[in-house]
Design a protein around this motif. Structure first.
Motif, PDB file in Angstrom:
ATOM      1  N   ASP A 164      12.879   2.780   7.724  1.00 36.76           N
ATOM      2  CA  ASP A 164      11.447   2.536   7.520  1.00 36.76           C
ATOM      3  C   ASP A 164      10.803   3.827   7.027  1.00 36.76           C
ATOM      4  O   ASP A 164      10.197   4.580   7.785  1.00 36.76           O
ATOM      5  CB  ASP A 164      10.813   2.069   8.828  1.00 36.76           C
ATOM      6  CG  ASP A 164       9.350   1.679   8.658  1.00 36.76           C
ATOM      7  OD1 ASP A 164       8.855   1.748   7.513  1.00 36.76           O
ATOM      8  OD2 ASP A 164       8.718   1.307   9.650  1.00 36.76           O
ATOM      9  N   HIS A 169       9.543   1.460   1.629  1.00 44.89           N
ATOM     10  CA  HIS A 169       8.293   0.702   1.707  1.00 44.89           C
ATOM     11  C   HIS A 169       7.842   0.252   0.326  1.00 44.89           C
ATOM     12  O   HIS A 169       7.223  -0.811   0.181  1.00 44.89           O
ATOM     13  CB  HIS A 169       7.201   1.551   2.361  1.00 44.89           C
ATOM     14  CG  HIS A 169       7.037   1.285   3.823  1.00 44.89           C
ATOM     15  ND1 HIS A 169       6.593   0.082   4.318  1.00 44.89           N
ATOM     16  CD2 HIS A 169       7.274   2.079   4.898  1.00 44.89           C
ATOM     17  CE1 HIS A 169       6.548   0.135   5.632  1.00 44.89           C
ATOM     18  NE2 HIS A 169       6.973   1.325   6.020  1.00 44.89           N
ATOM     19  N   GLU A 172      10.185  -4.042  -2.963  1.00 35.76           N
ATOM     20  CA  GLU A 172      10.191  -5.413  -2.462  1.00 35.76           C
ATOM     21  C   GLU A 172      11.615  -5.935  -2.341  1.00 35.76           C
ATOM     22  O   GLU A 172      11.911  -6.772  -1.481  1.00 35.76           O
ATOM     23  CB  GLU A 172       9.387  -6.322  -3.404  1.00 35.76           C
ATOM     24  CG  GLU A 172       7.902  -6.006  -3.406  1.00 35.76           C
ATOM     25  CD  GLU A 172       7.134  -7.004  -4.256  1.00 35.76           C
ATOM     26  OE1 GLU A 172       7.771  -7.938  -4.818  1.00 35.76           O
ATOM     27  OE2 GLU A 172       5.905  -6.856  -4.359  1.00 35.76           O
ATOM     28  N   CYS A 228      22.247   2.118   6.579  1.00 38.66           N
ATOM     29  CA  CYS A 228      21.858   0.779   6.161  1.00 38.66           C
ATOM     30  C   CYS A 228      22.928  -0.193   6.658  1.00 38.66           C
ATOM     31  O   CYS A 228      24.019   0.203   7.065  1.00 38.66           O
ATOM     32  CB  CYS A 228      21.719   0.685   4.640  1.00 38.66           C
ATOM     33  SG  CYS A 228      23.269   0.952   3.741  1.00 38.66           S
ATOM     34  N   GLU A 247      10.633  -0.161  14.812  1.00 39.50           N
ATOM     35  CA  GLU A 247       9.631   0.432  13.948  1.00 39.50           C
ATOM     36  C   GLU A 247      10.242   1.381  12.927  1.00 39.50           C
ATOM     37  O   GLU A 247       9.574   1.835  12.010  1.00 39.50           O
ATOM     38  CB  GLU A 247       8.574   1.176  14.788  1.00 39.50           C
ATOM     39  CG  GLU A 247       9.084   2.427  15.500  1.00 39.50           C
ATOM     40  CD  GLU A 247       9.701   2.111  16.853  1.00 39.50           C
ATOM     41  OE1 GLU A 247       9.982   3.062  17.610  1.00 39.50           O
ATOM     42  OE2 GLU A 247       9.901   0.918  17.140  1.00 39.50           O
ATOM     43  N   LEU A 250      13.542  -1.432   8.290  1.00 40.35           N
ATOM     44  CA  LEU A 250      12.973  -2.473   7.444  1.00 40.35           C
ATOM     45  C   LEU A 250      14.072  -3.447   7.043  1.00 40.35           C
ATOM     46  O   LEU A 250      15.223  -3.046   6.831  1.00 40.35           O
ATOM     47  CB  LEU A 250      12.367  -1.866   6.174  1.00 40.35           C
ATOM     48  CG  LEU A 250      11.190  -0.905   6.323  1.00 40.35           C
ATOM     49  CD1 LEU A 250      10.847  -0.301   4.968  1.00 40.35           C
ATOM     50  CD2 LEU A 250       9.984  -1.621   6.906  1.00 40.35           C
ATOM     51  N   ARG A 252      15.011  -5.927   4.017  1.00 37.68           N
ATOM     52  CA  ARG A 252      14.627  -6.193   2.641  1.00 37.68           C
ATOM     53  C   ARG A 252      15.646  -7.131   1.982  1.00 37.68           C
ATOM     54  O   ARG A 252      16.855  -7.009   2.208  1.00 37.68           O
ATOM     55  CB  ARG A 252      14.563  -4.886   1.833  1.00 37.68           C
ATOM     56  CG  ARG A 252      13.380  -3.994   2.207  1.00 37.68           C
ATOM     57  CD  ARG A 252      12.097  -4.592   1.672  1.00 37.68           C
ATOM     58  NE  ARG A 252      10.947  -3.735   1.862  1.00 37.68           N
ATOM     59  CZ  ARG A 252      10.095  -3.825   2.886  1.00 37.68           C
ATOM     60  NH1 ARG A 252      10.311  -4.728   3.828  1.00 37.68           N
ATOM     61  NH2 ARG A 252       9.062  -3.028   2.985  1.00 37.68           N
TER      62      ARG A 252
END
Length: 294
Positions: A164, A169, A172, A228, A247, A250, A252
């Protein structure tokens, strides 16, 4: 009696044939033989679905009792010499795996024992070729393979878990080149992933393997901001990425066109007509005219 019960329960010779994995002509022949032996007509064939005559209705409870008693005797004297049906099983969504086992495999193998073997795709293919498995569930698509056959059952889309950070960020979707500089966190050999993920794996040559027995091991490793990992998008339980670690992670989607990862039921061509394998494969063909999308 088993044939008579199947016709009585389904109301159809063809449906009874599918249930018992017999030809419709054989079902009709067996019913006629039973009627000839008893000297009565058991089915009213002028109706659709077929209905029982008065004699058929009288026979029905007795047929159930005879079949139940026969099955009990068979169970009493069945020995452990009957080999189990060995099925290789890679990691699958829980509800799909349970449904596949209970609604496709177990009904097809009947009274044979079922042995599920947790193996990755490469190990399964080796075991199928050496006859150490009857069936496998693998990620690997075999093209023009003279030894093995396949049926696609499940098509999954994958997400990638990334740190994150502002770098991710802004994205997309994540492409292979976006992973440069990260390490791969995984609890399986990364090169057993399907070929469609190999362009991504080529960008993360450094791999940290996680012991699957360590609870939340993947979440802990991802939370350090340098790793990852690839996760099936339809596996809704991503709660292990919630606080206190979530937190920093992410989820994706992968870059368009998103790679579709397919699970294939796989078996040896020369064993296709063996009874347990044939029944599982035939049932799977009926239940999966196309792979389930997740």
């Amino acid at each position: 009696m088993q044939v008579f019960l199947a016709v009585a329960q389904t109301g159809s010779v063809s449906a009874a044939a599918r249930r018992l994995h017999l030809a419709t002509s054989r079902i009709s022949e067996r019913v006629r033989e039973l009627e000839s032996e008893l000297g009565v007509s058991l089915l009213d064939r002028s109706t659709r679905p077929a209905t029982l005559t008065a004699a058929g209705e009288a026979l029905l409870p007795r047929a159930r009792a005879i079949v139940a008693e026969f099955e009990l005797v068979e169970t009493m004297f069945r020995t452990a010499r009957t080999p189990p049906v060995r099925v290789g099983m890679r990691s699958l969504p829980t509800e799909f795996r349970e449904s596949l086992v209970e609604h496709t495999i177990r009904p097809a193998i009947g009274r044979s024992a079922l042995s599920l073997r947790p193996l990755d795709s490469h190990q399964q293919l080796e075991s199928l070729r050496s006859r150490d498995l009857e069936l496998g569930l693998v990620w690997t698509e075999l093209r023009e393979d003279g030894e093995l056959e396949q049926l696609p059952l499940l098509e999954e889309r994958f997400l990638v878990a990334v740190p994150d950070t502002p770098r991710f960020h802004r994205l997309e979707r994540v492409g292979p080149e976006d992973l440069v500089g990260l390490r791969l966190a995984t609890n399986i050999d990364p090169w057993t992933f399907p070929d469609v993920l190999h362009p991504y794996l080529a960008m993360v040559p450094l791999v940290d393997r996680i012991n699957a027995a360590v609870e939340d091991g993947l979440a802990m490793l991802l939370s350090d901001g340098t790793h990852c990992s690839f996760l099936p998008a339809a596996w809704h339980d991503h709660s292990h990425f919630s606080a206190p670690h979530g937190e920093r992670v992410l989820l994706r989607p992968l870059q368009d066109p998103q790679p579709a990862i397919v699970t294939y039921l796989t078996w040896r061509r020369d064993r296709r007509e063996e009874a347990p394998i044939r029944r599982v494969v035939d049932r799977a063909h009926r239940q999966f005219p196309r792979p389930v999308g997740r």
